[in-house]
Write an enzyme that holds these catalytic residues in place. Structure first.
Site, mmCIF file in Angstrom:
data_model
loop_
_atom_site.group_PDB
_atom_site.id
_atom_site.type_symbol
_atom_site.label_atom_id
_atom_site.label_comp_id
_atom_site.label_asym_id
_atom_site.label_seq_id
_atom_site.Cartn_x
_atom_site.Cartn_y
_atom_site.Cartn_z
ATOM 1 N N LYS A 1 0.826 -1.222 0.000
ATOM 2 C CA LYS A 1 0.000 0.000 0.000
ATOM 3 C C LYS A 1 0.849 1.257 0.000
ATOM 4 C CE LYS A 1 -2.110 -0.552 3.924
ATOM 5 N NZ LYS A 1 -1.770 -1.871 4.444
ATOM 6 N N ARG B 1 -9.031 1.451 9.368
ATOM 7 C CA ARG B 1 -8.613 0.080 9.610
ATOM 8 C C ARG B 1 -9.650 -0.681 10.421
ATOM 9 N NH1 ARG B 1 -2.849 0.669 9.119
ATOM 10 N NH2 ARG B 1 -1.723 -1.277 9.368
ATOM 11 N N ARG C 1 11.405 -6.846 4.667
ATOM 12 C CA ARG C 1 11.380 -5.420 4.978
ATOM 13 C C ARG C 1 12.063 -5.141 6.320
ATOM 14 N NH1 ARG C 1 5.657 -2.368 4.911
ATOM 15 N NH2 ARG C 1 5.422 -3.110 7.035
ATOM 16 N N ARG D 1 12.178 -2.026 10.940
ATOM 17 C CA ARG D 1 10.987 -1.804 11.767
ATOM 18 C C ARG D 1 10.803 -2.973 12.718
ATOM 19 N NH1 ARG D 1 5.768 -0.148 8.353
ATOM 20 N NH2 ARG D 1 4.836 -1.384 10.027
ATOM 21 N N ARG E 1 -0.406 -9.149 13.406
ATOM 22 C CA ARG E 1 -0.923 -8.056 12.572
ATOM 23 C C ARG E 1 -1.817 -8.597 11.464
ATOM 24 N NH1 ARG E 1 4.525 -5.811 11.337
ATOM 25 N NH2 ARG E 1 3.579 -4.633 9.635
HETATM 26 P P1 ADP Z 1 1.396 -2.182 8.052
HETATM 27 O O1 ADP Z 1 0.298 -1.845 7.085
HETATM 28 O O2 ADP Z 1 2.609 -2.722 7.380
HETATM 29 O O3 ADP Z 1 0.947 -3.015 9.218
HETATM 30 P P2 ADP Z 1 1.461 0.604 8.992
HETATM 31 O O4 ADP Z 1 2.690 1.392 8.822
HETATM 32 O O5 ADP Z 1 0.283 0.966 8.165
HETATM 33 O O6 ADP Z 1 1.927 -0.877 8.725
HETATM 34 O O7 ADP Z 1 0.996 0.595 10.527
HETATM 35 C C1 ADP Z 1 1.865 0.230 11.563
HETATM 36 C C2 ADP Z 1 1.124 0.179 12.907
HETATM 37 O O8 ADP Z 1 0.546 1.464 13.197
HETATM 38 C C3 ADP Z 1 -0.064 -0.793 12.963
HETATM 39 O O9 ADP Z 1 0.314 -2.114 13.254
HETATM 40 C C4 ADP Z 1 -0.920 -0.141 14.070
HETATM 41 O O10 ADP Z 1 -0.424 -0.445 15.342
HETATM 42 C C5 ADP Z 1 -0.722 1.337 13.846
HETATM 43 N N1 ADP Z 1 -1.790 1.916 12.960
HETATM 44 C C6 ADP Z 1 -1.602 2.469 11.735
HETATM 45 N N2 ADP Z 1 -2.771 2.919 11.226
HETATM 46 C C7 ADP Z 1 -3.730 2.636 12.154
HETATM 47 C C8 ADP Z 1 -5.136 2.820 12.211
HETATM 48 N N3 ADP Z 1 -5.825 3.386 11.211
HETATM 49 N N4 ADP Z 1 -5.804 2.388 13.320
HETATM 50 C C9 ADP Z 1 -5.140 1.812 14.332
HETATM 51 N N5 ADP Z 1 -3.818 1.601 14.335
HETATM 52 C C10 ADP Z 1 -3.101 2.004 13.273
#
Ligand code: ADP
Length: 188
Positions: free
Chosen positions: A13, A88, A127, A133, A145
Protein backbone atom coordinates in the site's frame (compact mmCIF):
# COMPACT_ATOMS: atom_id res chain seq x y z
CA UNK A 1 -9.37 12.76 -6.46
CA UNK A 2 -9.86 11.28 -2.98
CA UNK A 3 -8.69 7.67 -2.75
CA UNK A 4 -8.23 4.99 -0.18
CA UNK A 5 -5.79 2.06 -0.40
CA UNK A 6 -6.70 -1.13 1.41
CA UNK A 7 -4.80 -4.36 1.90
CA UNK A 8 -2.96 -6.49 4.45
CA UNK A 9 0.29 -5.33 6.06
CA UNK A 10 3.00 -5.88 3.48
CA UNK A 11 0.62 -5.61 0.53
CA UNK A 12 2.59 -2.67 -0.80
CA UNK A 13 0.00 0.00 0.00
CA UNK A 14 2.62 2.49 1.09
CA UNK A 15 4.93 1.89 -1.87
CA UNK A 16 2.08 2.14 -4.36
CA UNK A 17 0.46 5.12 -2.65
CA UNK A 18 3.71 7.10 -2.98
CA UNK A 19 4.07 6.40 -6.70
CA UNK A 20 0.41 6.92 -7.53
CA UNK A 21 0.27 10.20 -5.56
CA UNK A 22 3.21 11.51 -7.52
CA UNK A 23 1.58 10.51 -10.80
CA UNK A 24 -1.72 12.18 -9.90
CA UNK A 25 -0.25 15.16 -8.01
CA UNK A 26 -2.15 14.42 -4.80
CA UNK A 27 -1.10 13.96 -1.17
CA UNK A 28 -0.08 10.69 0.49
CA UNK A 29 -1.45 10.30 4.01
CA UNK A 30 -0.07 7.24 5.82
CA UNK A 31 -1.28 6.77 9.40
CA UNK A 32 1.61 4.34 10.02
CA UNK A 33 4.15 7.02 8.97
CA UNK A 34 2.37 9.72 10.99
CA UNK A 35 2.35 7.49 14.07
CA UNK A 36 6.01 6.51 13.69
CA UNK A 37 6.89 10.24 13.39
CA UNK A 38 4.91 10.96 16.56
CA UNK A 39 6.76 8.20 18.42
CA UNK A 40 10.14 9.50 17.20
CA UNK A 41 9.27 13.07 18.19
CA UNK A 42 8.00 11.92 21.57
CA UNK A 43 4.61 13.64 21.27
CA UNK A 44 1.71 12.83 23.59
CA UNK A 45 0.03 10.85 20.79
CA UNK A 46 3.28 8.97 20.12
CA UNK A 47 3.56 8.07 23.79
CA UNK A 48 0.06 6.63 23.80
CA UNK A 49 0.36 4.81 20.45
CA UNK A 50 3.73 3.19 20.93
CA UNK A 51 2.80 0.14 22.99
CA UNK A 52 0.04 -0.87 20.58
CA UNK A 53 2.30 -0.54 17.56
CA UNK A 54 5.07 -2.57 19.15
CA UNK A 55 2.62 -5.40 19.91
CA UNK A 56 1.11 -5.33 16.42
CA UNK A 57 -2.24 -4.21 17.84
CA UNK A 58 -4.33 -1.35 16.54
CA UNK A 59 -4.02 2.06 18.14
CA UNK A 60 -7.43 3.00 19.68
CA UNK A 61 -9.90 4.48 17.19
CA UNK A 62 -10.35 7.80 19.00
CA UNK A 63 -6.62 8.59 18.80
CA UNK A 64 -6.51 7.80 15.08
CA UNK A 65 -9.72 9.62 14.23
CA UNK A 66 -8.49 12.71 16.10
CA UNK A 67 -5.24 12.63 14.14
CA UNK A 68 -7.08 12.38 10.79
CA UNK A 69 -9.59 15.07 11.73
CA UNK A 70 -6.71 17.46 12.36
CA UNK A 71 -5.36 16.78 8.85
CA UNK A 72 -8.79 17.16 7.23
CA UNK A 73 -9.42 20.53 8.82
CA UNK A 74 -5.87 21.78 8.15
CA UNK A 75 -6.58 22.32 4.43
CA UNK A 76 -3.60 20.32 3.14
CA UNK A 77 -5.89 17.58 1.81
CA UNK A 78 -8.08 19.92 -0.22
CA UNK A 79 -6.48 19.02 -3.56
CA UNK A 80 -6.91 15.27 -3.23
CA UNK A 81 -5.22 12.46 -1.34
CA UNK A 82 -4.62 8.78 -0.87
CA UNK A 83 -5.40 7.43 2.57
CA UNK A 84 -2.99 4.61 3.42
CA UNK A 85 -3.58 2.66 6.64
CA UNK A 86 -6.82 4.43 7.54
CA UNK A 87 -9.56 3.40 8.05
CA UNK A 88 -8.61 0.08 9.61
CA UNK A 89 -11.82 -0.69 11.53
CA UNK A 90 -15.53 -0.28 10.78
CA UNK A 91 -15.91 2.50 13.40
CA UNK A 92 -13.01 4.34 11.69
CA UNK A 93 -14.73 3.93 8.31
CA UNK A 94 -17.93 5.34 9.79
CA UNK A 95 -16.08 8.24 11.41
CA UNK A 96 -14.42 9.01 8.07
CA UNK A 97 -17.76 8.97 6.29
CA UNK A 98 -19.22 11.39 8.84
CA UNK A 99 -16.18 13.69 8.54
CA UNK A 100 -16.41 13.76 4.75
CA UNK A 101 -20.16 14.33 4.72
CA UNK A 102 -19.72 17.23 7.12
CA UNK A 103 -17.17 18.78 4.74
CA UNK A 104 -19.34 18.16 1.65
CA UNK A 105 -16.70 15.76 0.39
CA UNK A 106 -16.49 12.06 -0.42
CA UNK A 107 -14.18 9.20 -1.40
CA UNK A 108 -13.97 8.48 -5.11
CA UNK A 109 -12.55 4.97 -4.86
CA UNK A 110 -11.28 2.34 -2.42
CA UNK A 111 -8.51 0.26 -4.03
CA UNK A 112 -7.93 -3.16 -2.49
CA UNK A 113 -4.44 -4.56 -3.09
CA UNK A 114 -4.82 -8.32 -2.91
CA UNK A 115 -1.85 -10.40 -1.71
CA UNK A 116 -1.84 -13.98 -0.32
CA UNK A 117 -0.84 -14.48 3.37
CA UNK A 118 2.37 -16.42 2.76
CA UNK A 119 3.65 -13.75 0.40
CA UNK A 120 2.87 -11.10 3.04
CA UNK A 121 4.87 -12.87 5.76
CA UNK A 122 7.83 -13.32 3.41
CA UNK A 123 7.75 -9.65 2.38
CA UNK A 124 7.58 -8.34 5.94
CA UNK A 125 10.57 -10.34 7.13
CA UNK A 126 12.52 -8.98 4.16
CA UNK A 127 11.38 -5.42 4.98
CA UNK A 128 12.58 -5.94 8.58
CA UNK A 129 16.12 -6.45 7.25
CA UNK A 130 15.95 -3.35 5.05
CA UNK A 131 14.03 -0.80 7.14
CA UNK A 132 14.60 -2.20 10.62
CA UNK A 133 10.99 -1.80 11.77
CA UNK A 134 10.68 -3.73 15.05
CA UNK A 135 7.09 -4.75 14.28
CA UNK A 136 8.33 -6.52 11.11
CA UNK A 137 11.21 -8.40 12.70
CA UNK A 138 9.30 -10.75 15.00
CA UNK A 139 7.29 -13.41 13.20
CA UNK A 140 4.72 -13.72 16.00
CA UNK A 141 4.05 -9.97 15.83
CA UNK A 142 3.72 -10.19 12.05
CA UNK A 143 1.22 -13.05 12.42
CA UNK A 144 -0.68 -11.00 14.99
CA UNK A 145 -0.92 -8.06 12.57
CA UNK A 146 -2.31 -10.39 9.91
CA UNK A 147 -4.82 -11.72 12.43
CA UNK A 148 -5.82 -8.20 13.42
CA UNK A 149 -6.19 -7.34 9.72
CA UNK A 150 -8.52 -10.28 9.14
CA UNK A 151 -10.67 -9.65 12.19
CA UNK A 152 -10.80 -5.86 12.31
CA UNK A 153 -9.91 -4.50 8.88
CA UNK A 154 -11.33 -6.99 6.37
CA UNK A 155 -14.93 -6.10 7.31
CA UNK A 156 -14.42 -2.64 5.84
CA UNK A 157 -13.97 -4.24 2.41
CA UNK A 158 -17.69 -5.01 2.53
CA UNK A 159 -18.41 -1.52 3.82
CA UNK A 160 -16.90 -0.02 0.63
CA UNK A 161 -18.34 -2.73 -1.60
CA UNK A 162 -21.78 -1.65 -0.38
CA UNK A 163 -20.90 1.96 -1.14
CA UNK A 164 -20.06 0.76 -4.67
CA UNK A 165 -16.59 2.32 -4.70
CA UNK A 166 -14.46 -0.83 -4.21
CA UNK A 167 -11.93 -1.91 -6.87
CA UNK A 168 -9.64 -4.89 -6.27
CA UNK A 169 -6.29 -5.31 -8.03
CA UNK A 170 -3.89 -8.27 -7.74
CA UNK A 171 -0.92 -7.15 -5.63
CA UNK A 172 1.62 -9.69 -6.88
CA UNK A 173 4.13 -9.09 -9.67
CA UNK A 174 6.65 -6.28 -10.01
CA UNK A 175 6.09 -2.87 -8.39
CA UNK A 176 5.67 -1.33 -11.86
CA UNK A 177 3.12 -3.92 -12.93
CA UNK A 178 1.02 -3.29 -9.85
CA UNK A 179 1.27 0.50 -10.28
CA UNK A 180 0.08 0.14 -13.88
CA UNK A 181 -2.93 -1.93 -12.75
CA UNK A 182 -3.87 0.61 -10.10
CA UNK A 183 -3.52 3.59 -12.43
CA UNK A 184 -5.65 1.85 -15.01
CA UNK A 185 -8.57 1.24 -12.59
CA UNK A 186 -8.30 4.81 -11.31
CA UNK A 187 -8.21 6.42 -14.75
CA UNK A 188 -10.97 4.28 -16.22
P1 ADP B 1 1.40 -2.18 8.05
O1 ADP B 1 0.30 -1.85 7.08
O2 ADP B 1 2.61 -2.72 7.38
O3 ADP B 1 0.95 -3.02 9.22
P2 ADP B 1 1.46 0.60 8.99
O4 ADP B 1 2.69 1.39 8.82
O5 ADP B 1 0.28 0.97 8.17
O6 ADP B 1 1.93 -0.88 8.73
O7 ADP B 1 1.00 0.60 10.53
C1 ADP B 1 1.87 0.23 11.56
C2 ADP B 1 1.12 0.18 12.91
O8 ADP B 1 0.55 1.46 13.20
C3 ADP B 1 -0.06 -0.79 12.96
O9 ADP B 1 0.31 -2.11 13.25
C4 ADP B 1 -0.92 -0.14 14.07
O10 ADP B 1 -0.42 -0.45 15.34
C5 ADP B 1 -0.72 1.34 13.85
N1 ADP B 1 -1.79 1.92 12.96
C6 ADP B 1 -1.60 2.47 11.74
N2 ADP B 1 -2.77 2.92 11.23
C7 ADP B 1 -3.73 2.64 12.15
C8 ADP B 1 -5.14 2.82 12.21
N3 ADP B 1 -5.83 3.39 11.21
N4 ADP B 1 -5.80 2.39 13.32
C9 ADP B 1 -5.14 1.81 14.33
N5 ADP B 1 -3.82 1.60 14.34
C10 ADP B 1 -3.10 2.00 13.27
Amino acid sequence: MNLLFLGPPGSGKGTQAKVVCEDLGILHLSTGDLLRDSVRQGTELGGKARKYMEAGELVPDELIVGMIEEKMTGGELDNGYILDGFPRTVPQAEALKAMLTKNNSRLDMAVLIDVPDEEVVARLSKRAEIEGRADDADESIVRNRLDVYKKQTQPIIDFYRKESILEAVPGTGTIDEITARILSVIKE
